[in-house]
Write an enzyme that holds these catalytic residues in place. Structure first.
Site, PDB file in Angstrom:
ATOM      1  N   THR A  41       6.859  -4.666   9.374  1.00 32.57           N
ATOM      2  CA  THR A  41       5.743  -3.730   9.547  1.00 32.57           C
ATOM      3  C   THR A  41       4.888  -4.051  10.761  1.00 32.57           C
ATOM      4  OG1 THR A  41       5.616  -3.363   7.183  1.00 32.57           O
ATOM      5  CG2 THR A  41       3.647  -2.855   8.411  1.00 32.57           C
TER       6      THR A  41
ATOM      7  N   ASP B 136      13.777  -3.700   9.587  1.00 33.90           N
ATOM      8  CA  ASP B 136      12.994  -3.777   8.362  1.00 33.90           C
ATOM      9  C   ASP B 136      13.622  -4.955   7.604  1.00 33.90           C
ATOM     10  OD1 ASP B 136      11.464  -1.547   6.229  1.00 33.90           O
ATOM     11  OD2 ASP B 136      12.489  -3.304   5.431  1.00 33.90           O
ATOM     12  N   SER B 137      12.812  -5.823   7.035  1.00 31.97           N
ATOM     13  CA  SER B 137      13.403  -7.040   6.471  1.00 31.97           C
ATOM     14  C   SER B 137      14.249  -6.771   5.226  1.00 31.97           C
ATOM     15  CB  SER B 137      12.336  -8.093   6.194  1.00 31.97           C
ATOM     16  OG  SER B 137      11.628  -7.799   5.019  1.00 31.97           O
TER      17      SER B 137
HETATM   18  N1  ASP Z   1       9.423  -3.097   4.762  1.00 24.93           N
HETATM   19  C1  ASP Z   1       8.704  -4.037   5.580  1.00 24.93           C
HETATM   20  C2  ASP Z   1       9.632  -5.202   5.889  1.00 24.93           C
HETATM   21  O1  ASP Z   1       9.781  -6.061   5.069  1.00 24.93           O
HETATM   22  C3  ASP Z   1       7.470  -4.487   4.909  1.00 24.93           C
HETATM   23  C4  ASP Z   1       6.623  -5.432   5.725  1.00 24.93           C
HETATM   24  O2  ASP Z   1       6.946  -5.874   6.792  1.00 24.93           O
HETATM   25  O3  ASP Z   1       5.542  -5.765   5.245  1.00 24.93           O
HETATM   26  O4  ASP Z   1      10.210  -5.223   6.951  1.00 24.93           O
END
Ligand code: ASP
Length: 346
Positions: free
Chosen positions: A16, A60-61
């Site tokens: 994010t 995105d992780s």
């Molecule tokens: N979906 C995002 C990720 O994990 C959430 C974040 O970074 O907070 O890449």
């Protein structure tokens, strides 16, 4: 003491922190590091050197996997002698898995490796990204008066708290306080000053070099118990070809159904050589298979206690141990001990 002659390597994997909103749909998607830097002129005001390297395609992780963990390890190995510390920008969703895996893959670390990210993109006015990143960078160059790094392990820094990476869990999908370390104290807290708990830190073995590991075996599954779990589901899980280990998420102090069908399936899996590790579904506390009859039944079958390990760390540790090519007996031996502070053996 901040070392102003120090250098940090910032490894941007995605998350994010660097995402932008799609103009049409408003959905967040990954964007590149230059975008992130553009929103962050404060980076240039830090007095130590910061270099950066980014994944070709920031992710995105949710797309993180063992191949990408190896990529991070190889970036760190290639640059290890040139930098005083490493900060990894990572999505929060799987950050605890990555921190756990890296804690095993980077053996005998003598420099800080700090993962951080944010809940709001850096371009948002209320972003938590700046606080998290600036402090993570400062922690990565903090040293004692003899020039020794304060941190010599893989950590997560988020919302003022520095946590041992393999003890942290994502606990909140929206709040800025997104991580917690339930079973191990916070390693440092950032307020006006950064207060370190030096006595808690994991330290490298003197006279032993840092070792970089690249083999992981992902023939590992997580089985979470729930009232109503059927023999059909359980049997299907243990029938998975080449399965080597199961992290069994049990109730409370490590309890599971005492019914014959359940214990028979678990016993069959153990007899087939699958390593089963008992991890509690509770956030706080430890598995104690001597406490209740239902836990004792699992122990008698040959299920191992995971003590107070997180599911994230248990999965990563099993992948790592089988990746080393160890046989099941050796894997079991290491599961009963703490390698890098991932568990408290009672
Ligand atoms: N979906 C995002 C990720 O994990 C959430 C974040 O970074 O907070 O890449």
């Amino acid at each position: 003491m901040l070392d102003y002659n120090a250098s940090v390597l910032l490894i941007y994997t995605g998350g994010t922190i660097g995402m932008v909103e799609d103009a049409e749909t408003g959905v967040l998607r990954s964007f590149d590091f230059n975008h992130l830097k553009g929103y962050f002129p404060e980076l240039n005001r830090l007095k130590f050197n910061i270099d950066s390297i980014q994944f070709k395609e920031p992710i995105d992780s949710s797309d993180m996997d063992p191949e990408k963990w190896k990529k991070i390890v190889s970036i760190i190995e290639d640059n290890y002698s040139q930098y005083d510390g490493f900060v990894i920008l990572h999505g929060t969703d799987t950050m605890a898995y990555s921190a756990s895996a890296l804690s095993f893959m980077l053996e005998n670390l003598n420099k800080p490796v700090i993962l951080t990210g944010s809940q709001l993109p850096i371009g948002k006015i209320r972003t938590d990204a700046k606080e998290n990143l600036i402090t993570a960078l400062e922690i990565a160059v903090d040293k004692d008066k003899d020039g020794n790094a304060f941190i010599t392990e893989v950590c997560i820094f988020f919302q003022d708290l520095l946590m041992r990476g393999n003890r942290a869990t994502k606990i909140n999908a929206t709040n800025f306080k997104a991580f917690s370390s339930f079973n191990f104290p916070i390693l440092a807290e950032a307020g006006t000053y950064i207060r370190y708990r030096h006595e808690l830190m994991h330290r490298p073995l003197r006279n032993s070099a840092t070792k970089f590991h690249y083999s992981l075996d992902s023939n590992v599954a997580i089985v979470k118990l729930f009232p109503g779990i059927s023999s059909k589901i359980l049997k299907a899980m243990i029938a998975i070809p080449h399965l080597k280990a199961i992290v069994l998420e049990t109730y409370g102090a490590g309890n599971a159904p005492g019914e014959k069908w359940f214990l028979d399936i678990i016993a069959e899996a153990v007899n087939e050589g699958i390593v089963i590790v008992n991890v509690t579904q509770c956030a706080f506390g430890s598995v104690d298979m001597n406490r209740y009859q239902s836990g004792k039944a699992l122990k008698d079958i040959g299920v191992l206690s995971g003590y107070d390990i997180t599911t994230e760390a248990a999965v990563a540790k099993l992948m790592f141990l089988f990746g080393l090519g160890l046989d099941r007996k050796e894997v079991k031996r290491y599961m009963k001990m703490s390698i890098v502070g991932e568990t408290t053996i009672e």
